[in-house]
Enzyme design. Sequence first.
Site, PDB file in Angstrom:
ATOM      1  CD  GLU A 103      -6.661  87.430  58.198  1.00 20.79           C
ATOM      2  OE1 GLU A 103      -5.702  86.995  58.856  1.00 20.79           O
ATOM      3  OE2 GLU A 103      -6.717  88.598  57.781  1.00 20.79           O
ATOM      4  CD  GLU A 123      -3.217  88.515  53.622  1.00 17.76           C
ATOM      5  OE1 GLU A 123      -4.248  88.847  54.221  1.00 17.76           O
ATOM      6  OE2 GLU A 123      -3.156  87.498  52.898  1.00 17.76           O
TER       7      GLU A 123
END
Length: 269
Positions: A103, A123
């Site tokens: 990210e 995740e």
Amino acid sequence: MPVDHTVEGTTLHIRLNRPEKRNAMDADMTRQLEDALDVLEHRDDLRVGVLSGAGHHFSAGTDLTLERSPVTERGGEYGIVRRERTKPLIAAIEGIAFGGGLEIAFACDLVVAAATARLALPEAQRGVVPTCGAIFRVLEALPEATAMGVLLAGDEIDGVTAARLGVVTRPADEGQAVAVALQLAESVCTSSPTSISALLQAVRRVKEADSTAGWAATRAAIDIIDGSADMVEGVAAFFERRPPRWHPDARQPASQRSGTELRRTRATP
């Protein structure tokens, strides 16, 4: 220092420097990354930034000892994800860029990745969701089928594949990502600084509408997973180095489950 920076001509080389934790981000690193970006923004002699990781990795994302990704008022997550910049930033990726590390790369304007780099969003395998823009930015960066594999199955993409799919501005051989990024920075510096600033602002305006919807969707996903039994189990399994054992009623928020059920989930060895 967990984040250091050096001036190389008109380029500021910023380095995440916590190699013993694979450059996982904590609050101190986040503040220092924002400080380094302030240096880039405010010094007139600097034209472009290069962001890399110390050791053999870019970043493993958020330090999982934290409940949330660290934020700053100006830059948002990690001090960079929502920051508005007038000077371009190049991510130089060696090793892993996992979770929040990817990210952070998505928040940069250009990306250089070594052939052996590994990009992933693990995740879901840990009972959480990407919270720092990847839910919508991975769909912008990758073909939908590939993006869904990354999001749902934890598929990894190496640097060669990332270059082929257009995620990477310039590929690099193993160990050469920073060198190639510095060369790219020199190329950027041949362009007009006024033009670059105008282009960055224009691109940001084009993306703003999609980003607003993307952040709203991310918030909705966080609300679903936050406090769930899967979140508790996924993080516990990560630290205990074992496969997670998902609870059959895990999609029900922990606040709505009985105290006995929740205690049993958290106590699972």
